[in-house]
Structure formats: structure tokens, C-alpha cells
Write a protein that holds these residues in place. Structure first.
Motif, PDB file in Angstrom:
ATOM      1  N   LYS A 134       0.838  -1.205   0.000  1.00  0.00           N
ATOM      2  CA  LYS A 134       0.000   0.000   0.000  1.00  0.00           C
ATOM      3  C   LYS A 134       0.873   1.255   0.000  1.00  0.00           C
ATOM      4  CE  LYS A 134      -2.851   0.558   3.653  1.00  0.00           C
ATOM      5  NZ  LYS A 134      -2.646   1.863   4.329  1.00  0.00           N
ATOM      6  N   SER A 135       1.874   1.295   0.863  1.00  0.00           N
ATOM      7  CA  SER A 135       2.722   2.490   0.948  1.00  0.00           C
ATOM      8  C   SER A 135       3.411   2.768  -0.388  1.00  0.00           C
ATOM      9  CB  SER A 135       3.796   2.289   2.021  1.00  0.00           C
ATOM     10  OG  SER A 135       3.204   2.182   3.284  1.00  0.00           O
ATOM     11  N   ARG A 183       2.857   5.981  -3.233  1.00  0.00           N
ATOM     12  CA  ARG A 183       4.004   6.800  -3.639  1.00  0.00           C
ATOM     13  C   ARG A 183       4.263   6.701  -5.136  1.00  0.00           C
ATOM     14  NH1 ARG A 183       4.184   5.573   1.640  1.00  0.00           N
ATOM     15  NH2 ARG A 183       5.528   6.715   3.105  1.00  0.00           N
ATOM     16  N   THR A 217      -2.619   7.999   4.630  1.00  0.00           N
ATOM     17  CA  THR A 217      -1.417   8.181   3.809  1.00  0.00           C
ATOM     18  C   THR A 217      -1.715   9.151   2.664  1.00  0.00           C
ATOM     19  OG1 THR A 217      -0.879   5.888   4.304  1.00  0.00           O
ATOM     20  CG2 THR A 217       0.432   6.944   2.625  1.00  0.00           C
ATOM     21  N   ARG A 273      -2.045  12.800   4.258  1.00  0.00           N
ATOM     22  CA  ARG A 273      -0.842  13.408   4.844  1.00  0.00           C
ATOM     23  C   ARG A 273       0.251  13.620   3.784  1.00  0.00           C
ATOM     24  NH1 ARG A 273      -1.651   9.914   9.755  1.00  0.00           N
ATOM     25  NH2 ARG A 273      -3.045  11.109  11.109  1.00  0.00           N
ATOM     26  N   ARG A 277       0.003  17.194  12.941  1.00  0.00           N
ATOM     27  CA  ARG A 277       1.353  16.642  12.793  1.00  0.00           C
ATOM     28  C   ARG A 277       1.935  16.971  11.427  1.00  0.00           C
ATOM     29  NH1 ARG A 277       0.927  10.494  13.856  1.00  0.00           N
ATOM     30  NH2 ARG A 277      -0.034  11.194  15.770  1.00  0.00           N
ATOM     31  N   ALA A 280       7.479   8.939  15.765  1.00  0.00           N
ATOM     32  CA  ALA A 280       8.036   8.137  14.673  1.00  0.00           C
ATOM     33  C   ALA A 280       6.935   7.935  13.636  1.00  0.00           C
ATOM     34  CB  ALA A 280       8.528   6.794  15.204  1.00  0.00           C
ATOM     35  N   SER A 281       6.923   8.778  12.602  1.00  0.00           N
ATOM     36  CA  SER A 281       5.866   8.676  11.592  1.00  0.00           C
ATOM     37  C   SER A 281       6.432   8.870  10.193  1.00  0.00           C
ATOM     38  CB  SER A 281       4.788   9.735  11.836  1.00  0.00           C
ATOM     39  OG  SER A 281       3.976   9.857  10.682  1.00  0.00           O
ATOM     40  N   ALA A 282       6.298   7.822   9.377  1.00  0.00           N
ATOM     41  CA  ALA A 282       6.760   7.906   7.991  1.00  0.00           C
ATOM     42  C   ALA A 282       5.890   8.859   7.182  1.00  0.00           C
ATOM     43  CB  ALA A 282       6.740   6.521   7.361  1.00  0.00           C
ATOM     44  N   GLN A 283       4.635   8.983   7.581  1.00  0.00           N
ATOM     45  CA  GLN A 283       3.751   9.880   6.828  1.00  0.00           C
ATOM     46  C   GLN A 283       4.189  11.328   7.023  1.00  0.00           C
ATOM     47  OE1 GLN A 283      -0.259   8.950   8.009  1.00  0.00           O
ATOM     48  NE2 GLN A 283      -0.260   7.018   6.884  1.00  0.00           N
ATOM     49  N   ARG A 292       9.431   3.499   8.049  1.00  0.00           N
ATOM     50  CA  ARG A 292       9.531   3.013   6.671  1.00  0.00           C
ATOM     51  C   ARG A 292      10.138   4.085   5.761  1.00  0.00           C
ATOM     52  NH1 ARG A 292       3.620   1.101   5.877  1.00  0.00           N
ATOM     53  NH2 ARG A 292       3.922   0.796   8.095  1.00  0.00           N
ATOM     54  N   ASP A 300       1.716  -1.354  11.751  1.00  0.00           N
ATOM     55  CA  ASP A 300       0.384  -1.752  11.263  1.00  0.00           C
ATOM     56  C   ASP A 300       0.037  -3.198  11.620  1.00  0.00           C
ATOM     57  OD1 ASP A 300      -0.028   0.752  10.165  1.00  0.00           O
ATOM     58  OD2 ASP A 300       0.752   0.183   8.208  1.00  0.00           O
ATOM     59  N   GLU A 344       0.930   5.412  19.281  1.00  0.00           N
ATOM     60  CA  GLU A 344       0.456   5.752  17.934  1.00  0.00           C
ATOM     61  C   GLU A 344      -0.719   4.874  17.492  1.00  0.00           C
ATOM     62  OE1 GLU A 344       1.375   8.021  15.191  1.00  0.00           O
ATOM     63  OE2 GLU A 344       1.796   9.095  17.022  1.00  0.00           O
ATOM     64  N   LYS A 383      -4.840   5.359  14.736  1.00  0.00           N
ATOM     65  CA  LYS A 383      -4.909   4.712  13.411  1.00  0.00           C
ATOM     66  C   LYS A 383      -6.371   4.732  12.935  1.00  0.00           C
ATOM     67  CE  LYS A 383      -0.534   3.839  13.009  1.00  0.00           C
ATOM     68  NZ  LYS A 383       0.230   4.599  12.018  1.00  0.00           N
ATOM     69  N   ARG A 407      -7.889  -3.641   9.438  1.00  0.00           N
ATOM     70  CA  ARG A 407      -6.945  -4.568  10.089  1.00  0.00           C
ATOM     71  C   ARG A 407      -7.557  -5.238  11.319  1.00  0.00           C
ATOM     72  NH1 ARG A 407      -2.687  -3.680   6.699  1.00  0.00           N
ATOM     73  NH2 ARG A 407      -2.133  -1.515   6.310  1.00  0.00           N
TER      74      ARG A 407
HETATM   75  C1  S3P Z   1       2.429   4.730   6.270  1.00  0.00           C
HETATM   76  C2  S3P Z   1       2.955   5.056   7.485  1.00  0.00           C
HETATM   77  C3  S3P Z   1       2.382   4.595   8.768  1.00  0.00           C
HETATM   78  C4  S3P Z   1       1.425   3.427   8.560  1.00  0.00           C
HETATM   79  C5  S3P Z   1       0.492   3.631   7.412  1.00  0.00           C
HETATM   80  C6  S3P Z   1       1.261   3.852   6.122  1.00  0.00           C
HETATM   81  C7  S3P Z   1       3.063   5.260   5.048  1.00  0.00           C
HETATM   82  O1  S3P Z   1       1.659   5.652   9.357  1.00  0.00           O
HETATM   83  O2  S3P Z   1       0.686   3.192   9.738  1.00  0.00           O
HETATM   84  O3  S3P Z   1      -0.358   2.511   7.243  1.00  0.00           O
HETATM   85  O4  S3P Z   1       2.759   4.770   3.943  1.00  0.00           O
HETATM   86  O5  S3P Z   1       3.895   6.178   5.173  1.00  0.00           O
HETATM   87  P1  S3P Z   1       2.351   6.701  10.377  1.00  0.00           P
HETATM   88  O6  S3P Z   1       3.311   7.522   9.627  1.00  0.00           O
HETATM   89  O7  S3P Z   1       1.192   7.519  10.900  1.00  0.00           O
HETATM   90  O8  S3P Z   1       2.974   5.843  11.434  1.00  0.00           O
END
Ligand code: S3P
Length: 439
Positions: A21-22, A26, A95, A98, A126, A166-169, A194, A315, A338, A342, A393
Motif C-alpha cells: 500500500k505504501s 508513492r 497516507t 498526509r 502533525r 516516529a511517523s513515515a507519513q 519506513r 500496522d 500511535e 490509526k 486490520r
Molecule cells: C504509512 C505510514 C504509517 C502506517 C500507514 C502507512 C506510510 O503511518 O501506519 O499505514 O505509507 O507512510 P504513520 O506515519 O502515521 O505511522
């Protein structure tokens, strides 16, 4: 829509779960602002990734597909997006909202990002906080919730940003805005998350530097179209990794799974619990590591989950709680607050569901303590009627839990499984689940 699921002892088969999905999100975002045509294979045809695709179509990008996971994105270049005629609907997808807030912040376009009931409750400050520091003007509804309105701003300045969580988004939103900012944007994360944005930007020819926990890029760079092969989503594979671990008699192989080290917390945690997982045929596709994963039944044991693994499995906790319920002894999770923001409050919702199966699951502000039953033959918890609260999930996790319940489980509110794993039911049935769908 609800599922009814009955226990089975045997699971077997070789399957490939849908695309990550991520990476799918992208591929559309970066392909859209690249020069040239990007070809994507293995794209996730789930509602979340389709929300991103439709949003970029509304921003004037011609996108063909998806046809059996194939997508062609006709990039419009870094300044080629057009103002959308209406709201950009992100559906259930945090995703989409954000990352797009970052990508659109400095485009000089007005846009309004909206979401469904669940997304409309999720925190957006955020992203609006750092993006405002860069010069974006954004407004949200009360409490920093969606809708998120972006005003047309053409000048952003780079920032040096320390992520508060800690957030990749959030990291990705700042980096994507940084492409349009004057100067070098730096983001420092408290723990590794990630890194698909960084990897894919490099694939598109962007110079991205990583120094410890700090990622940086200079604004003004152009993206060159490329080909993307999306691996199967380890977060979807996770349901079957746990299912085959807790089933009495299982031997399941999941093909072509993405094993990017920022995503493999589920493998590390299950191994610490005693799972029997084998990574076969490791290889690399388009800058992302991939392997087939063979999983067989094992007696799991309770553990204290190391906090440094939490962002790497963020996740997967709903289904890891199911693993813990079937392990011998106590499992303790901390440092995972965190999970409360979700698609649902996954600590509260999972604890409620497990308790209704008769499992001692105590929620804490940042995690959970679960007394596992073990899964010796004959040891079973109660079947129950579970509320998924529209969280994909949660629905899939309790479908897995049903493997070891003494009576059939009803899993309610399963429609959103289609957001991330549209053929979940079919694949579960393929490997032996006794699962019925009631529309
Ligand atoms: C994601 C980052 C995570 C994850 C989400 C997908 C992404 O979220 O939970 O399903 O694709 O960057 P957070 O950045 O809020 O942790």
C-alpha cells in the motif's frame, strides 16, 4: 457486511498477497510530478491507493489502469499539476491525506482534502505544523481534524525538522514539500520508520541524503520517470504469517513479499515468539528487497516486545495481539501510543474484541498486556461477535483469531477490508479458512 468464520486445523498453499500500500501510493504521487511516463506493476487495487489515483486524476494527471496491477502514469512534471475542480477525497486513507498535504503545499494551488468518517477524526496537525513552518497556509477543522484546506502558496522555505513522533507519513510530507522549498530540508526521526519515500525518490533520480536518523534533500530537483515493481505487502502477508503460526497444522508460503528492513518488525517479533518462518529466495526488485516467506505452525510464547521494533511493525499489532492470545505466557507491548490514532483506536478496539473471546487483554495508555492461552490441542477461547469499527486490520485480525475459537466468530463491519486487501477472503479461503461473507 460481516464475516462468519469457523475454526479449522489445516492451512496450506502458496499465495501472493496484493501490492504494498505504501509503495502504491508513492508510485502515483511521484509518477505524477515526474517528467515522462512511469510504468507500475503489482499496484494495489485497494480503495486507499485508488483514492490517491483519483485525486491525481483530479489534479490533471492522465493515469491508465489499474489493469491486473498495471498502471501507467503520464507525469506532468514538477509544476504541471492543475487546481482541482472539487474536493480531493482521500476516503479512509491517512497516507493519501498526509503525503498529499506535503506534496501540494507549495504548488500554488488551492485544494481541499476530505476523508470518510474514520479519517475525519484523525490528527492532521502533525503535518500542518511543519508545513506551516515552511510557509504553507493550511486550515483544518476543529482540533486539527480534516477537512484540510490548502491555500495557494508558491514559495516554501526549507526547514530542519525534528519529528515529534516516529511517523513515515509526517517525514514523507515534509520531504515532498521540501522538493518545492528553497534550500535543504532536513528531517530527523526519533526512531527508524519506513523509508519507501526516500528509496523511491532516489529511483526517480532525486539526490536524497541519509545521515543516521536525518534525511535531507535540496529543493528544486526534478524527477525522472521510472519503472516500479511493487512487492506484495508485508502488512497484508502478516495476517497469514500469524494464521499459519497459530493453526494446528499449517504450511503456507507467501510469494514476493517486500522485506524492506523498515517493515520487517513482524518477522522479528514473531521469531522472538518462537514462530517458524523461513525467508526463501531473497532478491531485490526496483530498489526494494523481496523474498518468499514460508511459515509453519509453532507453539508461540509470550514476550515483552522490544520498543525499537514498534515503528517497524506499526500496522501489524492488531494481528500480533492475536498471536499473543495464542502464545504461552504473557505478552507486553509498550511504546505504541500511535496505535490509538490509526483507522480506529487499535488498543481499545483490540482489547475489547479479545476480552469478548474470554482472553485477559489489559489495555494501557501505550500498549497492552495479554495473557496468552497457548495453543495446545483442545485449548480454545470463545467465539464472539466482534465490532471492527470500520477498521480493515481489526476485521482481518479477528478473522485469523477465529481459527482457534471453539465456536464460530462473527466479524462485523468488514467493508473496509477492501481499502488495503481487496481479495483477502478469496486468499484466506484458498489456504483453507472456513469463511463466509454476508453482504
Ligand atoms: C504509512 C505510514 C504509517 C502506517 C500507514 C502507512 C506510510 O503511518 O501506519 O499505514 O505509507 O507512510 P504513520 O506515519 O502515521 O505511522
Amino acid at each position: 457486511m460481516h464475516y462468519t468464520v469457523s475454526q479449522v486445523a489445516n492451512l496450506s498453499g502458496v499465495i501472493r498477497v496484493p501490492g504494498d500500500k505504501s509503495i502504491s501510493h508513492r508510485s502515483i504521487m511521484l509518477g505524477s510530478i515526474a517528467d515522462g511516463t512511469t510504468h507500475v506493476e503489482g499496484f494495489l487495487e485497494g480503495e486507499d491507493a485508488l483514492s490517491t489515483m483519483n485525486a491525481f486524476r483530479a489534479l490533471g494527471v492522465r493515469i491508465e489502469g489499474p489493469h491486473s496491477g498495471r498502471v501507467v502514469v503520464h507525469g506532468v512534471g514538477r509544476e504541471g499539476l492543475k487546481a482541482p475542480a472539487g474536493d480531493l477525497d482521500c476516503g479512509n486513507s491517512g497516507t493519501s491525506m498526509r503525503l498529499m498535504s506535503g506534496l501540494l503545499a507549495g504548488q500554488g494551488l488551492a485544494a481541499t482534502l476530505v476523508g470518510d468518517e474514520s479519517l475525519s477524526k484523525r490528527p492532521m496537525r502533525r503535518v500542518t505544523d511543519p508545513l506551516s513552518q515552511m510557509g504553507a497556509t493550511m486550515r483544518t477543522a476543529e482540533g486539527g481534524r480534516p477537512p484540510l484546506h490548502i491555500d495557494p502558496v508558491t514559495h516554501l522555505k526549507a526547514i530542519d525538522y525534528e519529528l515529534p513522533m516516529a511517523s513515515a507519513q509526517v517525514k514523507s510530507a515534509v520531504l515532498l514539500a521540501g522538493l518545492y522549498a528553497e534550500g535543504v530540508t532536513r528531517v530527523t526521526e526519533p526512531a527508524p520508520t519506513r523509508d519507501h519515500t526516500e528509496r523511491m525518490l532516489r529511483g526517480f533520480g532525486v539526490d536524497v541524503k541519509v545521515d543516521g536518523r536525518t534525511v535531507s534533500l535540496a529543493g528544486g530537483q526534478r524527477l525522472k520517470a521510472c519503472d516500479i515493481d511493487v512487492p506484495a505487502d508485508i502488512s497484508s502477508a502478516a495476517f497469514f504469517l500469524v494464521a499459519a503460526s497459530i493453526a494446528e497444522n499449517a504450511d503456507v508460503t507467501l510469494q514476493h513479499v517486500g522485506i524492506n528492513p523498515t517493515r520487517t518488525g513482524i518477522i522479528d517479533i514473531l521469531r522472538l515468539m518462537g514462530a517458524n518462518l523461513e525467508l526463501l529466495n531473497p532478491r531485490e526488485v526496483g530498489g526494494e528487497p523481496v523474498a518468499d516467506i514460508r511459515v509453519r505452525s509453532a507453539q508461540l510464547k509470550g514476550i515483552h516486545i522490544p520498543e525499537d521494533l514498534v515503528p517497524l511493525a506499526i500496522d501489524e499489532f492488531p494481528v500480533l495481539f492475536v498471536a499473543a492470545a495464542n502464545a504461552v505466557g504473557t505478552t507486553v507491548l509498550t511504546g505504541a501510543e500511535e496505535l490509538r490514532v490509526k483507522e480506529s483506536d487499535r488498543i481499545a478496539v483490540m482489547a475489547d474484541g479479545l476480552k469478548s473471546c474470554g482472553i485477559d487483554a489489559q489495555p494501557t495508555p501505550d500498549g497492552m498486556v495479554i495473557q496468552g492461552l497457548g495453543h495446545l490441542p483442545g485449548v480454545r477461547y470463545d467465539g464472539a461477535s466482534i465490532q471492527s469499527h470500520g477498521d480493515h486490520r481489526i476485521a482481518m485480525s479477528f478473522t485469523v483469531a477465529a481459527l482457534r475459537a471453539r465456536s464460530a466468530m462473527t466479524v462485523n463491519d468488514c467493508r473496509n477490508v477492501a481499502t488495503s486487501f481487496p481479495n483477502f477472503v478469496e486468499l484466506a479461503q484458498t489456504i483453507g479458512f472456513d469463511l463466509k461473507v454476508h453482504p
